[in-house]
Each structure stands twice: as C-alpha cells, then as structure tokens.
Design an enzyme around this catalytic site. Structure first.
Site, PDB file in Angstrom:
ATOM      1  N   LYS A  13       0.835  -1.217   0.000  1.00  0.00           N
ATOM      2  CA  LYS A  13       0.000   0.000   0.000  1.00  0.00           C
ATOM      3  C   LYS A  13       0.860   1.254   0.000  1.00  0.00           C
ATOM      4  CE  LYS A  13      -1.955  -1.078   3.915  1.00  0.00           C
ATOM      5  NZ  LYS A  13      -1.213  -2.340   4.181  1.00  0.00           N
ATOM      6  N   ARG A  88      -9.085   1.243   9.084  1.00  0.00           N
ATOM      7  CA  ARG A  88      -8.636  -0.124   9.335  1.00  0.00           C
ATOM      8  C   ARG A  88      -9.709  -0.948  10.025  1.00  0.00           C
ATOM      9  NH1 ARG A  88      -2.798   0.705   9.235  1.00  0.00           N
ATOM     10  NH2 ARG A  88      -1.673  -1.256   9.310  1.00  0.00           N
ATOM     11  N   ARG A 127      11.426  -6.275   4.560  1.00  0.00           N
ATOM     12  CA  ARG A 127      11.275  -4.822   4.490  1.00  0.00           C
ATOM     13  C   ARG A 127      12.327  -4.131   5.365  1.00  0.00           C
ATOM     14  NH1 ARG A 127       5.549  -1.993   5.307  1.00  0.00           N
ATOM     15  NH2 ARG A 127       5.554  -3.053   7.326  1.00  0.00           N
ATOM     16  N   ARG A 160      11.633  -2.532  11.140  1.00  0.00           N
ATOM     17  CA  ARG A 160      10.628  -2.078  12.115  1.00  0.00           C
ATOM     18  C   ARG A 160      10.392  -3.158  13.163  1.00  0.00           C
ATOM     19  NH1 ARG A 160       5.637   0.151   8.521  1.00  0.00           N
ATOM     20  NH2 ARG A 160       4.508  -0.941  10.161  1.00  0.00           N
ATOM     21  N   ARG A 171      -0.541  -9.169  13.274  1.00  0.00           N
ATOM     22  CA  ARG A 171      -1.092  -8.102  12.423  1.00  0.00           C
ATOM     23  C   ARG A 171      -1.969  -8.678  11.313  1.00  0.00           C
ATOM     24  NH1 ARG A 171       3.957  -4.839  10.652  1.00  0.00           N
ATOM     25  NH2 ARG A 171       2.485  -3.342   9.814  1.00  0.00           N
TER      26      ARG A 171
HETATM   27  P1  ADP Z   1       2.352  -1.802   3.240  1.00  0.00           P
HETATM   28  O1  ADP Z   1       2.401  -0.294   3.141  1.00  0.00           O
HETATM   29  O2  ADP Z   1       1.117  -2.387   2.601  1.00  0.00           O
HETATM   30  O3  ADP Z   1       2.573  -2.308   4.633  1.00  0.00           O
HETATM   31  P2  ADP Z   1       4.897  -1.700   1.781  1.00  0.00           P
HETATM   32  O4  ADP Z   1       4.565  -0.811   0.617  1.00  0.00           O
HETATM   33  O5  ADP Z   1       5.754  -1.133   2.859  1.00  0.00           O
HETATM   34  O6  ADP Z   1       3.558  -2.368   2.378  1.00  0.00           O
HETATM   35  O7  ADP Z   1       5.581  -3.031   1.179  1.00  0.00           O
HETATM   36  C1  ADP Z   1       6.035  -4.070   2.070  1.00  0.00           C
HETATM   37  C2  ADP Z   1       7.384  -4.598   1.563  1.00  0.00           C
HETATM   38  O8  ADP Z   1       7.202  -5.297   0.338  1.00  0.00           O
HETATM   39  C3  ADP Z   1       8.415  -3.492   1.299  1.00  0.00           C
HETATM   40  O9  ADP Z   1       9.692  -3.981   1.666  1.00  0.00           O
HETATM   41  C4  ADP Z   1       8.309  -3.261  -0.215  1.00  0.00           C
HETATM   42  O10 ADP Z   1       9.539  -2.815  -0.755  1.00  0.00           O
HETATM   43  C5  ADP Z   1       7.934  -4.656  -0.732  1.00  0.00           C
HETATM   44  N1  ADP Z   1       7.017  -4.625  -1.877  1.00  0.00           N
HETATM   45  C6  ADP Z   1       6.011  -3.745  -2.113  1.00  0.00           C
HETATM   46  N2  ADP Z   1       5.365  -4.031  -3.274  1.00  0.00           N
HETATM   47  C7  ADP Z   1       5.996  -5.135  -3.787  1.00  0.00           C
HETATM   48  C8  ADP Z   1       5.799  -5.946  -4.962  1.00  0.00           C
HETATM   49  N3  ADP Z   1       4.823  -5.671  -5.846  1.00  0.00           N
HETATM   50  N4  ADP Z   1       6.637  -6.999  -5.133  1.00  0.00           N
HETATM   51  C9  ADP Z   1       7.603  -7.286  -4.224  1.00  0.00           C
HETATM   52  N5  ADP Z   1       7.843  -6.580  -3.106  1.00  0.00           N
HETATM   53  C10 ADP Z   1       7.044  -5.519  -2.872  1.00  0.00           C
HETATM   54  P1  AMP Z   2       1.312   0.658   9.103  1.00  0.00           P
HETATM   55  O1  AMP Z   2       2.473   1.577   8.993  1.00  0.00           O
HETATM   56  O2  AMP Z   2       0.139   1.095   8.266  1.00  0.00           O
HETATM   57  O3  AMP Z   2       1.688  -0.786   8.872  1.00  0.00           O
HETATM   58  O4  AMP Z   2       0.790   0.760  10.616  1.00  0.00           O
HETATM   59  C1  AMP Z   2       1.618   0.374  11.698  1.00  0.00           C
HETATM   60  C2  AMP Z   2       0.787   0.264  12.967  1.00  0.00           C
HETATM   61  O5  AMP Z   2       0.219   1.557  13.294  1.00  0.00           O
HETATM   62  C3  AMP Z   2      -0.412  -0.686  12.918  1.00  0.00           C
HETATM   63  O6  AMP Z   2      -0.048  -2.031  13.137  1.00  0.00           O
HETATM   64  C4  AMP Z   2      -1.270  -0.107  14.055  1.00  0.00           C
HETATM   65  O7  AMP Z   2      -0.762  -0.456  15.331  1.00  0.00           O
HETATM   66  C5  AMP Z   2      -1.054   1.396  13.875  1.00  0.00           C
HETATM   67  N1  AMP Z   2      -2.077   1.970  12.947  1.00  0.00           N
HETATM   68  C6  AMP Z   2      -1.842   2.540  11.736  1.00  0.00           C
HETATM   69  N2  AMP Z   2      -2.999   2.965  11.181  1.00  0.00           N
HETATM   70  C7  AMP Z   2      -3.975   2.650  12.070  1.00  0.00           C
HETATM   71  C8  AMP Z   2      -5.393   2.788  12.066  1.00  0.00           C
HETATM   72  N3  AMP Z   2      -6.055   3.346  11.045  1.00  0.00           N
HETATM   73  N4  AMP Z   2      -6.074   2.357  13.152  1.00  0.00           N
HETATM   74  C9  AMP Z   2      -5.444   1.805  14.209  1.00  0.00           C
HETATM   75  N5  AMP Z   2      -4.124   1.602  14.262  1.00  0.00           N
HETATM   76  C10 AMP Z   2      -3.386   2.024  13.204  1.00  0.00           C
END
Ligand code: ADP
Ligand code: AMP
Length: 214
Positions: A13, A88, A127, A160, A171
């Site tokens: 995302k 969420r 990641r 992270r 999660r």
């Molecule tokens: P989210 O925001 O949904 O938690 P991220 O955008 O941070 O996810 O992506 C999670 C991990 O997967 C990151 O390390 C990113 O570089 C990698 N990633 C994202 N999209 C792809 C894809 N289409 N193919 C492979 N790896 C990806």
């Molecule tokens: P993210 O960076 O989107 O993966 O979010 C990391 C963490 O932040 C999540 O696992 C939750 O603990 C918190 N968080 C982010 N967005 C929300 C939301 N909309 N509602 C509740 N918790 C959130």
C-alpha cells in the site's frame, strides 16, 4: 481525487500510495507514518500509540480517528489525498464516510492491493525502512543502491519492531478480523477496485493508474 488503499500489512500500500501521490499531485496520508513521526518526536500521542503498534494491535479509534480528521482538514488535502492504513475497521470507515458526506464529499476509489498471506511474511521480513525519512526498501525486491543505506538521505536502514515474524502473524490476524470487512463495505458502496498485488511493483502501479485514469 480521494483514494483509500486497503490490503494486508506488507501488501504494498505504502509503495503504491507514494507513486499515486506523485502522479496525481496529492498528499500521501499514512496513519502509521504519522504515529511513527509522533513517536520520534516524543509526543504523548506517539508514546500511547507505541504500546499498541509494538504488539501488532490497532491503536484505539478515539486516538486514531481524530488524528486522521485533523490531517485531512489541512490545506494541502483540499484537492484530495491518498489514505494508506486508514480506515482499518468499520467504525473508522463509518466516521470517515459521515465526516465527508457532512461537507458534500465522498471517496472516489478504494484500491484493494490483494496479496495472499503466504507472500506477506516474506514481504515483511525483507522490508527495511529509513528511520529518518520513512523510505521503504526490500532486501530482494527494492534494494537500496548501497546495502543498508537509504538512497534518499544516507541514513542506516532499520527493520521495524512490528515487522518481526511473530508480530506480523498477529497483524495479519487483526487484518482478517477487523480490516477485511472493509472490502465488503466499499464494494457495496460501488467504489472498490482490486489489483493483483503479487505482480512486480511497476505492473501493480500500471494497473492502479488504469483504474484511476489521467
Ligand atoms: P504496506 O504499506 O502495505 O505495509 P509496503 O509498501 O511497505 O507495504 O511493502 C512491504 C514490503 O514489500 C516493502 O519492503 C516493499 O519494498 C515490498 N514490496 C512492495 N510491493 C511489492 C511488490 N509488488 N513486489 C515485491 N515486493 C514488494
Ligand atoms: P502501518 O504503517 O500502516 O503498517 O501501521 C503500523 C501500525 O500503526 C499498525 O499495526 C497499528 O498499530 C497502527 N495503525 C496505523 N494505522 C492505524 C489505524 N487506522 N487504526 C489503528 N491503528 C493504526
């Protein structure tokens, strides 16, 4: 244009939201990034959120909803935004729908980045993020030019705390229980569009751009 990104943690995302924000010149609003920025700045909100984030739980709605509403009422959001990580759960979605409809507005598209659970663990364990500027990398799929160093600002990358395998499992459970019902909620509203998030990042973005148009 007002867009919501939904999908499991690690579905991509944030990766796609950044590109959408650039292409359509709208802010990328990530609630996770806002919590992390608060934590770094040592605010009370950041300290409160950390307890839940480290456990892989959702931060309570009474903290999260007000914070997001404040953010989308800032001047740079007047022409739209891409939300990443909010809503969420159903109460968050209902609050957003009500707040927008109160001012005659609505979300245009909800983009579901669909990635099955079996791919998520690899995505999350690989990641790496920049603690300074928030840029995100992957040890296999999005490598920085110099190993372990952020391309954008030269800071040493970290993993992270909530990307540890046990926390990722938690999660994912939270996603299935609380976030996935949003797919049905926005599908009924007629604004849900799904993309296959297992494709490479470029192809995922091409598919999203085809949905959103020029
Ligand atoms: P989210 O925001 O949904 O938690 P991220 O955008 O941070 O996810 O992506 C999670 C991990 O997967 C990151 O390390 C990113 O570089 C990698 N990633 C994202 N999209 C792809 C894809 N289409 N193919 C492979 N790896 C990806
Ligand atoms: P993210 O960076 O989107 O993966 O979010 C990391 C963490 O932040 C999540 O696992 C939750 O603990 C918190 N968080 C982010 N967005 C929300 C939301 N909309 N509602 C509740 N918790 C959130």
């Amino acid at each position: 244009m007002k867009i919501i990104m939904v999908g499991a943690p690690g579905a991509g995302k944030g990766t796609q939201a950044k590109r959408i924000a650039e292409k359509y010149s709208i802010p990328h609003v990530s609630t996770g990034d806002i919590f992390r920025a608060n934590l770094k700045a040592g605010t009370e909100l950041g300290m409160k959120a950390k307890v839940f984030m480290d456990q892989g739980a959702l931060v309570p709605d009474e903290i999260t909803i007000g914070m997001l509403m404040d953010r989308i009422h800032e001047a740079d959001c007047a022409g739209g935004y891409v939300l990443d990580g909010f809503p969420r759960n159903i109460p968050q979605a209902e609050s957003l729908t009500a707040a927008l409809s109160g001012s005659g507005e609505a979300i245009d598209y909800v983009v579901d980045v669909d990635v099955p659970d079996e791919n998520i663990i690899e995505r999350m364990s690989g990641r790496r993020t920049c603690p300074k500027c928030g840029a995100s990398y992957h040890i296999r799929y999005a490598r920085p030019q110099s190993e372990g160093i952020c391309d954008a600002c030269g800071t040493a990358l970290i993993q992270r705390i909530d990307d540890a395998a046990e926390t990722v499992k938690k999660r994912l459970d939270v996603y299935h229980e609380q976030t996935q019902p949003l797919i049905d909620y926005y599908s009924k509203a007629g604004i849900l569009r799904s993309v296959d998030g297992t494709q490479d990042m470029e192809k995922v973005f091409t598919d999203i751009a085809a949905i959103l148009g020029d």
